[in-house]
Write a protein that holds these residues in place. Structure first.
Motif, short mmCIF file in Angstrom:
data_model
loop_
_atom_site.label_atom_id
_atom_site.label_comp_id
_atom_site.label_asym_id
_atom_site.label_seq_id
_atom_site.Cartn_x
_atom_site.Cartn_y
_atom_site.Cartn_z
N VAL A 226 4.37 6.18 8.82
CA VAL A 226 2.96 5.85 8.62
C VAL A 226 2.86 4.34 8.50
CG1 VAL A 226 0.93 6.13 7.16
CG2 VAL A 226 2.53 8.04 7.46
N PHE A 227 1.96 3.72 9.29
CA PHE A 227 1.89 2.27 9.35
C PHE A 227 0.44 1.79 9.33
CE2 PHE A 227 5.38 3.99 11.85
CZ PHE A 227 6.47 3.45 11.20
N PRO A 228 0.20 0.61 8.74
CA PRO A 228 -1.17 0.07 8.74
C PRO A 228 -1.46 -0.70 10.02
CG PRO A 228 0.26 -1.31 7.43
CD PRO A 228 1.11 -0.18 7.91
N ILE B 68 -6.21 7.73 19.15
CA ILE B 68 -6.26 7.74 17.69
C ILE B 68 -7.16 8.89 17.25
CG2 ILE B 68 -6.75 6.42 15.61
CD1 ILE B 68 -4.51 5.31 17.39
N VAL B 69 -6.57 9.89 16.60
CA VAL B 69 -7.31 11.08 16.17
C VAL B 69 -7.51 11.03 14.66
CG1 VAL B 69 -7.34 13.59 16.08
CG2 VAL B 69 -6.33 12.41 18.06
N PRO B 70 -8.75 10.94 14.18
CA PRO B 70 -8.99 10.96 12.72
C PRO B 70 -8.46 12.26 12.11
CG PRO B 70 -10.98 10.32 13.91
CD PRO B 70 -10.02 10.84 14.93
N GLU B 71 -7.52 12.11 11.26
CA GLU B 71 -6.90 13.30 10.65
C GLU B 71 -6.12 12.85 9.42
OE1 GLU B 71 -3.19 16.13 11.81
OE2 GLU B 71 -4.76 15.99 13.34
N LYS B 72 -6.64 13.16 8.26
CA LYS B 72 -5.99 12.75 7.02
C LYS B 72 -4.81 13.67 6.71
CE LYS B 72 -9.91 10.47 4.82
NZ LYS B 72 -9.27 9.15 4.94
N TYR C 270 -2.03 9.07 5.29
CA TYR C 270 -2.55 8.43 6.50
C TYR C 270 -3.98 8.90 6.77
CZ TYR C 270 -0.86 12.84 8.65
OH TYR C 270 -0.63 14.16 8.95
N ASP C 271 -4.70 8.05 7.55
CA ASP C 271 -6.10 8.32 7.88
C ASP C 271 -6.25 8.94 9.26
OD1 ASP C 271 -7.13 6.96 5.48
OD2 ASP C 271 -6.38 5.16 6.45
N SER C 272 -5.29 8.66 10.13
CA SER C 272 -5.39 9.15 11.50
C SER C 272 -3.99 9.31 12.09
CB SER C 272 -6.23 8.20 12.36
OG SER C 272 -5.69 6.90 12.30
N VAL C 273 -3.93 9.97 13.27
CA VAL C 273 -2.65 10.25 13.93
C VAL C 273 -2.68 9.67 15.34
CG1 VAL C 273 -1.10 12.05 14.76
CG2 VAL C 273 -2.31 12.33 12.58
N ASN D 34 -0.41 4.52 -2.86
CA ASN D 34 -0.93 5.49 -3.83
C ASN D 34 -2.40 5.81 -3.58
OD1 ASN D 34 1.53 5.61 -5.20
ND2 ASN D 34 1.01 3.80 -6.41
N ASP D 35 -2.72 6.07 -2.29
CA ASP D 35 -4.08 6.46 -1.89
C ASP D 35 -5.11 5.37 -2.16
OD1 ASP D 35 -3.15 8.93 -1.06
OD2 ASP D 35 -3.41 9.83 -3.05
N ALA D 36 -4.71 4.12 -2.19
CA ALA D 36 -5.66 3.01 -2.40
C ALA D 36 -5.28 1.86 -1.48
CB ALA D 36 -5.63 2.56 -3.86
#
Length: 380
Positions: free
Chosen positions: A34-36, A131-135, A143-146, A197-199
């Motif tokens: 998982v990367f920003p 980029i698929v929005p998928e938490k 992650y926010d997307s895949v 940590n989700d922030a």
């Protein structure tokens, strides 16, 4: 489809003595994780490269025979612009090594080879993806997307990865951006945001990937700590139980000791009670009671160990078994016994041959006499 640029270090570099071409073997160009990514609006989004996507046959084969460029071009490399941008090529041996995608490459351009020899030794992967929005969460990182349908377009040799020269990963860098950000050559953000940590947390751009790696390491360490805490708690529970068993044993021992102490006191009281004249009086009283009871219970009766109350009860029952003395007080039993003894002083009792009453043959006379002798209900 969006364009992405990931970074990895150049390693295992050799130069062909005949052609002067540079060969780089077993290059890690992407890894699962998982990367920003910095989006066009300067916001950060955590995107996941999941194993089913990055390590799929389609993505792996897309790394074969692709152009190597000097920095990222402003457009995707294709047949029309290859002569302008292409400085080398990847081999056709793209493969998976654990959670990493690797490939060999050859660099043919003399200027780029010179720059590599002077220290330009990092790679940045240009690829297209949906980029698929998928938490979700992968290995403890949210992650926010895949990224799906990942297709590698080229491999660029860059001065420094977007994560900073000190951040060298096996695969992706922590700081990955959209194409329009790459076009601002020579510019870089001093800070960026990463998801911890989700922030969203703002950190130095060059430290972003390092922090994410440390966070992953800390998450693993925290898991180990939690596991150890659970084991410690289990051991503590076992210890508490054993101590509890010991407490129960001690409590039972205390009860037994208390009973023993009470028995010792009772014995001392009895010795005191029956010492000297008191013993003589007690023996005399016991013999007198036995003499009173014996005519009713007979010579075969065993007096040993019987209390005064029990002797009196047995005498009353021997005289009249129908008498119900259940729940009667000691005073009641005492009075009943004394009255019985007085009434029957001259009666014919089991084992006693005193004066016989003059009884006629008529059974009514006998019943009347018995009622007079044994009916004590009117006396209490």
């Amino acid at each position: 489809m969006l364009t992405r640029y990931d970074t990895a270090p150049i390693d295992k570099v050799t130069q062909d003595a005949q052609t002067g071409f540079v060969h780089i073997t077993d290059v890690p160009i992407a890894r699962v994780g998982v990367f920003p990514y910095l989006k066009a609006d300067s916001s950060i989004e955590m995107e996941a490269k999941l194993p089913d996507e990055l390590l799929s046959d389609s993505t792996v084969s897309s790394a074969d025979s692709k152009p190597v460029t000097n920095d990222h071009p402003k457009e995707l490399v294709n047949q029309q612009n290859a002569s302008k941008y292409m400085k080398g090529f990847t081999a056709d041996n793209a493969h998976v090594d654990n959670d990493t995608l690797k490939v060999d490459m050859t660099i043919t351009d003399a200027d780029l080879i010179s720059e590599i020899n002077k220290g330009k030794q990092e790679l940045s992967i240009g690829f297209e993806t949906e980029i698929v929005p998928e938490k979700g969460e992968y290995k403890g990182i949210a992650y926010d997307s895949v990224q799906r349908n990942i297709q590698i377009n080229h491999v660029a040799v860059v001065e420094h990865g977007r994560a900073g020269h000190s951040v060298r990963l096996i695969g992706d860098s922590a700081k990955m951006v959209q194409q329009d950000e790459v076009h601002k050559k020579g510019q870089s953000m001093e800070t960026t945001k990463v998801r911890l940590n989700d922030a969203d947390v703002t950190v130095a751009t060059g430290d972003a990937d390092k922090i994410i790696k440390l966070d992953a390491d800390n998450s693993e360490k925290q898991k180990q700590i939690d596991d150890l805490k659970a084991k410690i708690k289990d051991l503590q529970d076992q210890l508490d139980k054993l101590q509890g068993d010991d407490e129960e044993t001690k409590k039972n021992a205390d009860k037994a000791q208390a009973k023993a102490d009470a028995a010792e006191k009772e014995l001392a009281d009895l010795k005191k009670k029956y010492s000297g004249d008191a013993m003589d009086k007690a023996v005399t009283a016991r013999l007198e009671l036995i003499n009173k009871v014996k005519p009713y219970v007979g010579d075969s009766y065993d007096f040993a160990g019987k209390s005064e109350k029990q002797l009196k009860l047995d005498a009353i029952k021997a005289l009249d078994d129908s008498v119900d003395l259940t729940n009667k007080s000691d005073d009641y039993i005492e009075a009943y016994f004394d009255s019985m003894c007085k009434t029957n002083d001259s009666a014919h009792i089991n084992g006693y041959n005193g004066p016989q009453p003059n009884i006629g043959k008529d059974s009514n006379d006998l019943d009347e006499l018995r009622n007079k002798r044994y009916n004590f209900s009117n006396q209490f």
